[in-house]
Scaffold this motif. Sequence first.
Motif, PDB file in Angstrom:
ATOM      1  N   ASN A   5       0.817  -1.203   0.000  1.00 29.34           N
ATOM      2  CA  ASN A   5       0.000   0.000   0.000  1.00 29.34           C
ATOM      3  C   ASN A   5       0.856   1.259   0.000  1.00 29.34           C
ATOM      4  OD1 ASN A   5      -2.386  -1.408  -0.064  1.00 29.34           O
ATOM      5  ND2 ASN A   5      -2.673  -1.362   2.141  1.00 29.34           N
ATOM      6  N   ALA A   6       1.959   1.252   0.729  1.00 30.29           N
ATOM      7  CA  ALA A   6       2.853   2.407   0.762  1.00 30.29           C
ATOM      8  C   ALA A   6       3.450   2.645  -0.622  1.00 30.29           C
ATOM      9  CB  ALA A   6       3.955   2.192   1.789  1.00 30.29           C
ATOM     10  N   ASP A   7       3.873   1.585  -1.288  1.00 30.28           N
ATOM     11  CA  ASP A   7       4.435   1.721  -2.634  1.00 30.28           C
ATOM     12  C   ASP A   7       3.367   2.183  -3.619  1.00 30.28           C
ATOM     13  OD1 ASP A   7       6.950   0.970  -1.821  1.00 30.28           O
ATOM     14  OD2 ASP A   7       6.713  -1.125  -2.437  1.00 30.28           O
ATOM     15  N   GLU A   8       2.178   1.652  -3.456  1.00 31.20           N
ATOM     16  CA  GLU A   8       1.074   2.033  -4.328  1.00 31.20           C
ATOM     17  C   GLU A   8       0.746   3.521  -4.151  1.00 31.20           C
ATOM     18  OE1 GLU A   8      -2.945  -0.202  -5.561  1.00 31.20           O
ATOM     19  OE2 GLU A   8      -2.852   0.373  -3.457  1.00 31.20           O
ATOM     20  N   MET A   9       0.759   3.982  -2.900  1.00 25.26           N
ATOM     21  CA  MET A   9       0.483   5.383  -2.617  1.00 25.26           C
ATOM     22  C   MET A   9       1.542   6.273  -3.256  1.00 25.26           C
ATOM     23  SD  MET A   9      -0.037   7.263   1.046  1.00 25.26           S
ATOM     24  CE  MET A   9       1.662   7.658   1.381  1.00 25.26           C
ATOM     25  N   LYS A  10       2.809   5.873  -3.153  1.00 23.23           N
ATOM     26  CA  LYS A  10       3.883   6.656  -3.755  1.00 23.23           C
ATOM     27  C   LYS A  10       3.711   6.737  -5.261  1.00 23.23           C
ATOM     28  CE  LYS A  10       7.390   5.672  -0.272  1.00 23.23           C
ATOM     29  NZ  LYS A  10       8.668   5.024  -0.009  1.00 23.23           N
ATOM     30  N   GLY A  11       3.328   5.640  -5.886  1.00 27.42           N
ATOM     31  CA  GLY A  11       3.117   5.621  -7.330  1.00 27.42           C
ATOM     32  C   GLY A  11       1.994   6.536  -7.747  1.00 27.42           C
ATOM     33  N   TRP A  13       0.962   9.072  -6.057  1.00 30.61           N
ATOM     34  CA  TRP A  13       1.366  10.445  -5.760  1.00 30.61           C
ATOM     35  C   TRP A  13       2.156  11.033  -6.917  1.00 30.61           C
ATOM     36  CZ3 TRP A  13       0.107  14.629  -3.697  1.00 30.61           C
ATOM     37  CH2 TRP A  13       1.001  15.664  -3.496  1.00 30.61           C
ATOM     38  N   LYS A  14       3.022  10.246  -7.528  1.00 29.79           N
ATOM     39  CA  LYS A  14       3.811  10.753  -8.656  1.00 29.79           C
ATOM     40  C   LYS A  14       2.901  11.233  -9.779  1.00 29.79           C
ATOM     41  CE  LYS A  14       8.061   8.283  -7.744  1.00 29.79           C
ATOM     42  NZ  LYS A  14       9.000   7.258  -8.144  1.00 29.79           N
ATOM     43  N   GLN A  15       1.762  10.583  -9.930  1.00 30.10           N
ATOM     44  CA  GLN A  15       0.799  10.991 -10.953  1.00 30.10           C
ATOM     45  C   GLN A  15       0.084  12.286 -10.554  1.00 30.10           C
ATOM     46  OE1 GLN A  15      -1.770   7.603 -11.337  1.00 30.10           O
ATOM     47  NE2 GLN A  15      -0.185   6.334 -12.271  1.00 30.10           N
ATOM     48  N   GLN A  16      -0.016  12.546  -9.259  1.00 31.39           N
ATOM     49  CA  GLN A  16      -0.742  13.717  -8.778  1.00 31.39           C
ATOM     50  C   GLN A  16       0.148  14.947  -8.596  1.00 31.39           C
ATOM     51  OE1 GLN A  16      -2.594  11.851  -5.277  1.00 31.39           O
ATOM     52  NE2 GLN A  16      -4.543  12.404  -6.212  1.00 31.39           N
ATOM     53  N   VAL A  17       1.444  14.783  -8.713  1.00 34.54           N
ATOM     54  CA  VAL A  17       2.360  15.893  -8.479  1.00 34.54           C
ATOM     55  C   VAL A  17       2.050  17.063  -9.414  1.00 34.54           C
ATOM     56  CG1 VAL A  17       4.776  16.621  -8.739  1.00 34.54           C
ATOM     57  CG2 VAL A  17       4.215  14.610  -7.392  1.00 34.54           C
ATOM     58  N   GLU A  34       9.227  14.678  -2.709  1.00 35.45           N
ATOM     59  CA  GLU A  34       9.781  14.295  -1.415  1.00 35.45           C
ATOM     60  C   GLU A  34       8.673  14.068  -0.387  1.00 35.45           C
ATOM     61  OE1 GLU A  34      12.369  16.529   1.917  1.00 35.45           O
ATOM     62  OE2 GLU A  34      13.247  16.562  -0.086  1.00 35.45           O
ATOM     63  N   ALA A  35       7.577  14.803  -0.503  1.00 32.27           N
ATOM     64  CA  ALA A  35       6.452  14.639   0.428  1.00 32.27           C
ATOM     65  C   ALA A  35       5.800  13.268   0.264  1.00 32.27           C
ATOM     66  CB  ALA A  35       5.420  15.738   0.200  1.00 32.27           C
ATOM     67  N   GLU A  36       5.941  12.668  -0.901  1.00 31.19           N
ATOM     68  CA  GLU A  36       5.434  11.320  -1.193  1.00 31.19           C
ATOM     69  C   GLU A  36       3.953  11.159  -0.873  1.00 31.19           C
ATOM     70  OE1 GLU A  36       8.187   8.926   1.088  1.00 31.19           O
ATOM     71  OE2 GLU A  36       9.505   8.726  -0.647  1.00 31.19           O
ATOM     72  N   GLY A  37       3.201  12.246  -0.951  1.00 36.23           N
ATOM     73  CA  GLY A  37       1.772  12.165  -0.720  1.00 36.23           C
ATOM     74  C   GLY A  37       1.372  12.098   0.739  1.00 36.23           C
ATOM     75  N   ARG A  38       2.347  12.252   1.631  1.00 35.01           N
ATOM     76  CA  ARG A  38       2.039  12.232   3.064  1.00 35.01           C
ATOM     77  C   ARG A  38       1.418  13.570   3.450  1.00 35.01           C
ATOM     78  NH1 ARG A  38       7.444  10.634   3.465  1.00 35.01           N
ATOM     79  NH2 ARG A  38       7.830  12.347   4.888  1.00 35.01           N
TER      80      ARG A  38
END
Length: 68
Positions: A5-11, A13-17, A34-38
Amino acid sequence: MSLFNADEMKGKWKQQVGQAKLVWGKLTEDELLEAEGREDKLAGLVQERYAITREEAEKQVKEFFGKK
């Protein structure tokens, strides 16, 4: 949160940047990545860059992620 789930969230997030960059133009792409969607990290960046209260920054971040 599982590792998957953490990896999925990071992926995701890259689309939402790009969208986040439109909302918070004062933040660099590197800062957003760097925020990685946190939410907490992103709210801190928004608060600092826009000189707003933590409460307002958290509100903006929650709205961005579609949470109320």
